[in-house]
Design an enzyme around this catalytic site. Structure first.
Site, mmCIF file in Angstrom:
data_model
loop_
_atom_site.group_PDB
_atom_site.id
_atom_site.type_symbol
_atom_site.label_atom_id
_atom_site.label_comp_id
_atom_site.label_asym_id
_atom_site.label_seq_id
_atom_site.Cartn_x
_atom_site.Cartn_y
_atom_site.Cartn_z
ATOM 1 N N GLU A 126 0.811 -1.261 0.029
ATOM 2 C CA GLU A 126 -0.233 -0.113 -0.011
ATOM 3 C C GLU A 126 0.644 1.310 0.017
ATOM 4 O O GLU A 126 0.456 2.184 -0.739
ATOM 5 C CB GLU A 126 -1.031 -0.008 1.214
ATOM 6 C CG GLU A 126 -1.763 1.210 1.282
ATOM 7 C CD GLU A 126 -2.636 1.219 2.375
ATOM 8 O OE1 GLU A 126 -3.733 1.978 2.450
ATOM 9 O OE2 GLU A 126 -2.833 0.511 3.420
ATOM 10 N N ASP A 168 -0.724 -4.950 2.969
ATOM 11 C CA ASP A 168 -0.996 -3.901 3.881
ATOM 12 C C ASP A 168 -0.399 -4.030 5.230
ATOM 13 O O ASP A 168 -0.735 -4.709 6.145
ATOM 14 C CB ASP A 168 -2.599 -3.938 4.044
ATOM 15 C CG ASP A 168 -3.196 -2.537 4.470
ATOM 16 O OD1 ASP A 168 -2.540 -1.762 5.048
ATOM 17 O OD2 ASP A 168 -4.260 -2.421 4.031
ATOM 18 N N ILE A 196 -0.616 -2.011 7.639
ATOM 19 C CA ILE A 196 -1.568 -1.526 8.913
ATOM 20 C C ILE A 196 -3.012 -1.309 8.169
ATOM 21 O O ILE A 196 -3.009 -0.265 7.684
ATOM 22 C CB ILE A 196 -1.357 -0.308 9.596
ATOM 23 C CG1 ILE A 196 0.268 -0.585 10.453
ATOM 24 C CG2 ILE A 196 -2.030 -0.035 10.754
ATOM 25 C CD1 ILE A 196 0.605 0.794 11.234
ATOM 26 N N ASP A 197 -3.832 -2.352 8.329
ATOM 27 C CA ASP A 197 -4.980 -2.116 7.802
ATOM 28 C C ASP A 197 -5.907 -1.836 9.055
ATOM 29 O O ASP A 197 -6.130 -2.317 10.129
ATOM 30 C CB ASP A 197 -5.395 -3.460 7.169
ATOM 31 C CG ASP A 197 -7.037 -3.061 6.554
ATOM 32 O OD1 ASP A 197 -6.968 -2.222 5.851
ATOM 33 O OD2 ASP A 197 -7.868 -3.810 7.061
ATOM 34 N N THR A 238 -5.396 2.167 9.897
ATOM 35 C CA THR A 238 -4.797 3.107 10.374
ATOM 36 C C THR A 238 -5.303 4.283 11.220
ATOM 37 O O THR A 238 -4.726 4.575 12.207
ATOM 38 C CB THR A 238 -4.068 3.598 9.175
ATOM 39 O OG1 THR A 238 -3.068 2.861 8.385
ATOM 40 C CG2 THR A 238 -3.009 4.923 9.597
ATOM 41 N N ASP A 246 -6.605 -4.695 0.941
ATOM 42 C CA ASP A 246 -7.289 -4.690 1.864
ATOM 43 C C ASP A 246 -7.951 -6.205 1.964
ATOM 44 O O ASP A 246 -8.435 -6.535 2.955
ATOM 45 C CB ASP A 246 -8.781 -3.538 1.846
ATOM 46 C CG ASP A 246 -8.056 -2.231 1.820
ATOM 47 O OD1 ASP A 246 -7.471 -2.007 2.642
ATOM 48 O OD2 ASP A 246 -8.569 -1.381 0.731
#
Length: 275
Positions: free
Chosen positions: A67, A94, A96-97, A99, A222
């Site tokens: 990402e 990802d 940190i999904d 954030t 995601d």
């Protein structure tokens, strides 16, 4: 070979998760991408760097789509994915999904790592470092939570189903579309949750904590790992019109399978598919 892929991905997710656990609610640099709900921090970038280092050390010939290496916005994300899909092995990351949760110190931040072989997801790992929950799946080998097999829930109609969705970053179009779905579904399902992490929603569908999940205008990172988790746990993953999931899907519907037809019908009837 899947075991080695999965093992490396789990190790990378744990290392990145350690950063999240240490720094949640204490990010020093908070920036906006497409809007004030589409955030990025220095920890997102550090987490992705850690994951890239781990993956490339083990598989130097593989490609990585992360990402934080892609320009903001739906069009840029779709273009980056399209260019990357030519790779034989493509890691989709990802760091940190969730954030926004991370910035506010709210639990619900995960690391999501998937591996696609010639465009098909074959390994998916989602790690919630705050609960120390590692969700893993390999194509045709089942889905697991901390090593224990998981399966989707048994609700067979929307009336007894707990659903989840999100609030897309695009406030001018996608959020309005998603809200139409919420308005249509909330009177006919048991309830709706919005945890703030699409990856976590998908993991929760896979392990039966949620009956179903839908959201408009998501990116490949995601959904890639979570889509495999749901499938390997016995569920169904499509776009919001009911067409089978592939990596270029941006509007997703995932469920235990038993409620999927009802869910898709409600989204279509309320003009909430985004398509």
């Amino acid at each position: 070979m899947h075991d080695r892929f999965s093992g490396v991905a789990e190790a990378a997710a744990r290392e990145a998760g350690h950063l999240i656990r240490e720094r949640i609610g204490r990010a020093r640099e908070v920036g906006e991408k497409t809007s004030n709900v589409d955030l990025v921090t220095e920890v997102d970038k550090q987490s992705e760097a850690v994951i890239r280092t781990e993956l490339l050390a083990a598989f130097p010939e593989h490609k990585i789509l992360g990402e934080e290496g892609v320009a903001p916005g739906s069009a840029a994300s779709a273009e980056a994915l399209n260019k990357a899909l030519s790779a034989e092995y493509l890691w989709i990351v990802d760091p940190i999904d969730g954030t926004t949760n991370f910035v506010h110190g709210l639990p619900g931040c995960t690391v999501s790592i998937a591996l696609a072989h010639r465009g098909e997801v074959i390994v998916g790992v989602i790690y919630d470092p705050l609960r120390d929950e590692m969700f893993t799946a390999s194509r045709n080998q089942g889905a697991f939570l901390n090593g224990t097999p998981i399966s989707v829930s048994k609700e067979d109609n929307l009336g007894v189903s707990l659903l989840a969705t999100g609030f897309p970053g695009d406030k001018e179009w996608a959020r309005e579309v998603n809200l139409r779905g919420m308005v249509a579904l909330s009177p006919i399902c048991r309830n709706i949750r919005a945890i703030g992490s699409a990856a976590l929603h998908l993991a929760y569908v896979a392990c039966g904590r949620l009956s179903g999940f839908w959201e408009i205008d998501l990116n490949a990172w995601d959904m890639a790992a979570g889509s495999l988790l749901v499938q390997e746990a016995g569920g169904t993953v499509t776009n919001t019109a009911g067409v089978d999931y592939s990596l270029d899907v941006r509007h997703i519907a995932a469920s235990n399978g038993l409620i999927h037809t009802e869910l898709i019908r409600a989204l279509k009837q309320s003009d909430a598919t985004g398509l």
